[in-house]
Each structure stands twice: as C-alpha cells, then as structure tokens.
Enzyme design. Sequence first.
Site, PDB file in Angstrom:
ATOM      1  N   SER A 139       4.372   2.735  26.949  1.00  0.00           N
ATOM      2  CA  SER A 139       4.630   3.827  27.468  1.00  0.00           C
ATOM      3  C   SER A 139       3.602   4.218  28.704  1.00  0.00           C
ATOM      4  O   SER A 139       2.312   3.633  28.217  1.00  0.00           O
ATOM      5  CB  SER A 139       4.652   5.025  26.851  1.00  0.00           C
ATOM      6  OG  SER A 139       4.846   6.254  27.189  1.00  0.00           O
ATOM      7  N   TYR A 152       2.635  10.140  19.143  1.00  0.00           N
ATOM      8  CA  TYR A 152       3.273   9.206  20.033  1.00  0.00           C
ATOM      9  C   TYR A 152       2.027   8.392  20.976  1.00  0.00           C
ATOM     10  O   TYR A 152       2.085   7.260  21.147  1.00  0.00           O
ATOM     11  CB  TYR A 152       4.162  10.071  20.994  1.00  0.00           C
ATOM     12  CG  TYR A 152       5.081   9.257  21.955  1.00  0.00           C
ATOM     13  CD1 TYR A 152       6.276   8.614  21.395  1.00  0.00           C
ATOM     14  CD2 TYR A 152       4.643   8.953  23.032  1.00  0.00           C
ATOM     15  CE1 TYR A 152       7.121   7.987  22.307  1.00  0.00           C
ATOM     16  CE2 TYR A 152       5.180   8.291  24.024  1.00  0.00           C
ATOM     17  CZ  TYR A 152       6.635   7.822  23.697  1.00  0.00           C
ATOM     18  OH  TYR A 152       7.551   7.181  24.472  1.00  0.00           O
TER      19      TYR A 152
HETATM   20  P1  NAD Z   1      16.450   6.233  22.989  1.00  0.00           P
HETATM   21  O1  NAD Z   1      16.466   7.399  21.967  1.00  0.00           O
HETATM   22  O2  NAD Z   1      17.589   6.271  23.973  1.00  0.00           O
HETATM   23  O3  NAD Z   1      16.550   5.117  22.100  1.00  0.00           O
HETATM   24  C1  NAD Z   1      15.728   4.673  20.811  1.00  0.00           C
HETATM   25  C2  NAD Z   1      16.498   3.719  20.231  1.00  0.00           C
HETATM   26  O4  NAD Z   1      15.618   3.334  19.072  1.00  0.00           O
HETATM   27  C3  NAD Z   1      17.830   3.836  19.841  1.00  0.00           C
HETATM   28  O5  NAD Z   1      18.627   2.692  19.790  1.00  0.00           O
HETATM   29  C4  NAD Z   1      17.812   4.154  18.385  1.00  0.00           C
HETATM   30  O6  NAD Z   1      18.816   4.021  17.501  1.00  0.00           O
HETATM   31  C5  NAD Z   1      16.536   3.515  17.972  1.00  0.00           C
HETATM   32  N1  NAD Z   1      15.746   3.971  16.774  1.00  0.00           N
HETATM   33  C6  NAD Z   1      15.403   5.465  16.432  1.00  0.00           C
HETATM   34  N2  NAD Z   1      14.774   5.138  15.234  1.00  0.00           N
HETATM   35  C7  NAD Z   1      14.949   3.951  14.786  1.00  0.00           C
HETATM   36  C8  NAD Z   1      14.654   3.323  13.358  1.00  0.00           C
HETATM   37  N3  NAD Z   1      14.170   4.036  12.392  1.00  0.00           N
HETATM   38  N4  NAD Z   1      15.243   2.033  13.115  1.00  0.00           N
HETATM   39  C9  NAD Z   1      16.063   1.396  14.157  1.00  0.00           C
HETATM   40  N5  NAD Z   1      16.080   1.829  15.420  1.00  0.00           N
HETATM   41  C10 NAD Z   1      15.665   2.792  15.751  1.00  0.00           C
HETATM   42  O7  NAD Z   1      14.972   6.280  23.549  1.00  0.00           O
HETATM   43  P2  NAD Z   1      14.592   5.605  25.018  1.00  0.00           P
HETATM   44  O8  NAD Z   1      14.140   6.461  25.835  1.00  0.00           O
HETATM   45  O9  NAD Z   1      15.175   4.396  25.363  1.00  0.00           O
HETATM   46  O10 NAD Z   1      13.194   4.781  24.249  1.00  0.00           O
HETATM   47  C11 NAD Z   1      13.143   3.676  23.856  1.00  0.00           C
HETATM   48  C12 NAD Z   1      11.441   3.054  23.998  1.00  0.00           C
HETATM   49  O11 NAD Z   1      10.921   3.342  25.263  1.00  0.00           O
HETATM   50  C13 NAD Z   1      10.685   3.902  22.943  1.00  0.00           C
HETATM   51  O12 NAD Z   1       9.917   3.228  22.459  1.00  0.00           O
HETATM   52  C14 NAD Z   1      10.083   4.829  23.928  1.00  0.00           C
HETATM   53  O13 NAD Z   1       8.896   5.423  23.298  1.00  0.00           O
HETATM   54  C15 NAD Z   1       9.893   4.051  25.042  1.00  0.00           C
HETATM   55  N6  NAD Z   1       9.632   4.871  26.259  1.00  0.00           N
HETATM   56  C16 NAD Z   1      10.634   5.848  26.543  1.00  0.00           C
HETATM   57  C17 NAD Z   1      10.377   6.793  27.816  1.00  0.00           C
HETATM   58  C18 NAD Z   1      11.432   7.406  28.424  1.00  0.00           C
HETATM   59  O14 NAD Z   1      11.055   8.237  29.329  1.00  0.00           O
HETATM   60  N7  NAD Z   1      12.551   7.532  27.908  1.00  0.00           N
HETATM   61  C19 NAD Z   1       9.235   6.351  28.433  1.00  0.00           C
HETATM   62  C20 NAD Z   1       8.192   5.411  28.131  1.00  0.00           C
HETATM   63  C21 NAD Z   1       8.525   4.784  26.841  1.00  0.00           C
END
Ligand code: NAD
Length: 256
Positions: A139, A152
Amino acid sequence: MTLHGKTALVTGSTSGIGLGIALCLAKAGANLVLNGFGDSEAALAEVRALGGEVRHHPADMTRPEQIEAMIAYAEAEFGGVDILVNNAGIQHVAPVEAFPVERWDAIIAINLSSAFHTTRLALPGMRERNWGRIINIASAHGLAASAGKSAYVAAKHGLVGLSKSVALETATTGVTCNAICPGWVLTPLVQAQIDERAKVDGDVARARHALLAEKQPSLDFVTPEQLGELALFLCSEAAAQVRGAAWNMDGGWLAQ
Ligand code: NAD
C-alpha cells in the site's frame, strides 16, 4: 504475453483488487486458485468466463495450517504455484492507545504473516522450476503513514521489508519478489472508510472527495484493472530484473 501453463494463487481474490488481478492473470492464460470469503461462486464464474481453469480454496489467512492446506491443494490440482499474489488484507482505524488488541493481531496475521507463510511454502517449488513471481500487495501505507492506522501501516511496511528480503534470497534465481503499493482504490475496504466519514461529512459524495483530496493528488481512484496490468507486467520477462521494488501506483500520493 502468455501465462499458459502457469498457475497463479491470489489470496483475498473474491472481491476488489485481488479479483481484478486474478481476472488479468486469467485473461493472459494462467490457471487460477482464488481464495477469500464472501461470494466465491460469483468470482469463480467471472474467471471461468475467460476460459481458464479456476478453483477456490477457502483458507482463512489467520490460520497457518489452513494456508498449508491451500498450497498443498494448488500443488495437487495444478502441480504447483508459479505466481503468488499476497493480497488478502483488512483495515481498522483507531488511535493506537485505543486500538483493539484483537484487531491488531488480525491485521498483522492477515496483512503480513500470511505472506510469510504462503512464501515459505510456495518458494521451494518455484526454486525447483527456476521460475516464479511473488507479488505482495502492500500500500502507499507501506511507504508512508497516516494517523489512526498503526496496525495497517506496521503490517504494510513489514510487507515491503519482507519483499526486499525475499528478493535478495532469490536474486540469482528465476524467481522475483516485489511489492505493489496502491493509493486509494474504490473497493469494499475503502467504501467502509467513506461511509464512516459520511457520518461526519453528512454526504457520501463529499466524503469520497474529501478522502481523495487528503492524500491522492489526481483526485481519482486507482482501479483493480490497472493494478492487474502492473501485476501482469511483473510476471513478464521484461520485469525479470525488477527485484525488491516497492512500486507505487497511487495518483501521486507518495510524490508529495
Ligand atoms: P476487499 O475488502 O475488497 O478484499 C479483501 C479480500 O481479502 C476479500 O477477498 C476478503 O474475503 C479477503 N479476506 C479478508 N480476510 C481474510 C482472511 N482472514 N482470509 C482470507 N481472505 C480474507 O479489499 P481490497 O481493497 O481489494 O484490498 C486488497 C488488498 O489491497 C489489501 O491487502 C489492502 O490492504 C490492499 N490495498 C487496498 C487499497 C484500497 O484503496 N482499496 C489501497 C492499498 C492497498
């Protein structure tokens, strides 16, 4: 580029960024192992529509023994994991002195330790085949902090560090390890933060704009598809010497 004959495992790929990356890798011909909670049938159908082989494993990323079972399942189904995308992640926002201990432990387990477990388990097969790609979805918070996000930020900085260590340990092999550092992407994880803000701002559109304006100079969200294309590039031969990078795609967040 073709990924025909390669197998990709994307953790947390039932929604958001993980699903976007899985779709991109499937479009390039990779077999897919999806993972994550929620509607796995819908995610499976989206990937299957692209014509490739796809499975789902429900491992909980807080549970090392379930992670072991997932890697064993991928090996049994497809002969190994060639592309490992560590994407599963959760968020919780609170001041450090009020941070629930259980949320801290869950964030470190899912956002950081799970990548250690998948990597230690998938790497021997990659070494044997002398080809592999490990892509850790960190991130902008892997490179800079925000108040209220101690767990985080600690986990994502840790994930960037893990990526560098693994890149050094594999430097003379055909395996590369890198981190991708997205800025704001409009997924359920971020929508929850917008909804929280809207309770104060009184309006979802205003809350969304305020969230972007605070950090992301482009005032636009990064998309899962754009991140998928970056992951695809990291799988290419052109990226064979990209090792240990923390590649931000963040609308200018970290340029400030
Ligand atoms: P999201 O909530 O849409 O997806 C998260 C995924 O992780 C889902 O498939 C969920 O079922 C799964 N998950 C959660 N807990 C779990 C567990 N205990 N075991 C297995 N699976 C689990 O979130 P996102 O925004 O797509 O985030 C995905 C990644 O990207 C994360 O690591 C997040 O930190 C990172 N990220 C997101 C953003 C953003 O702005 N959305 C920015 C930077 C980084």
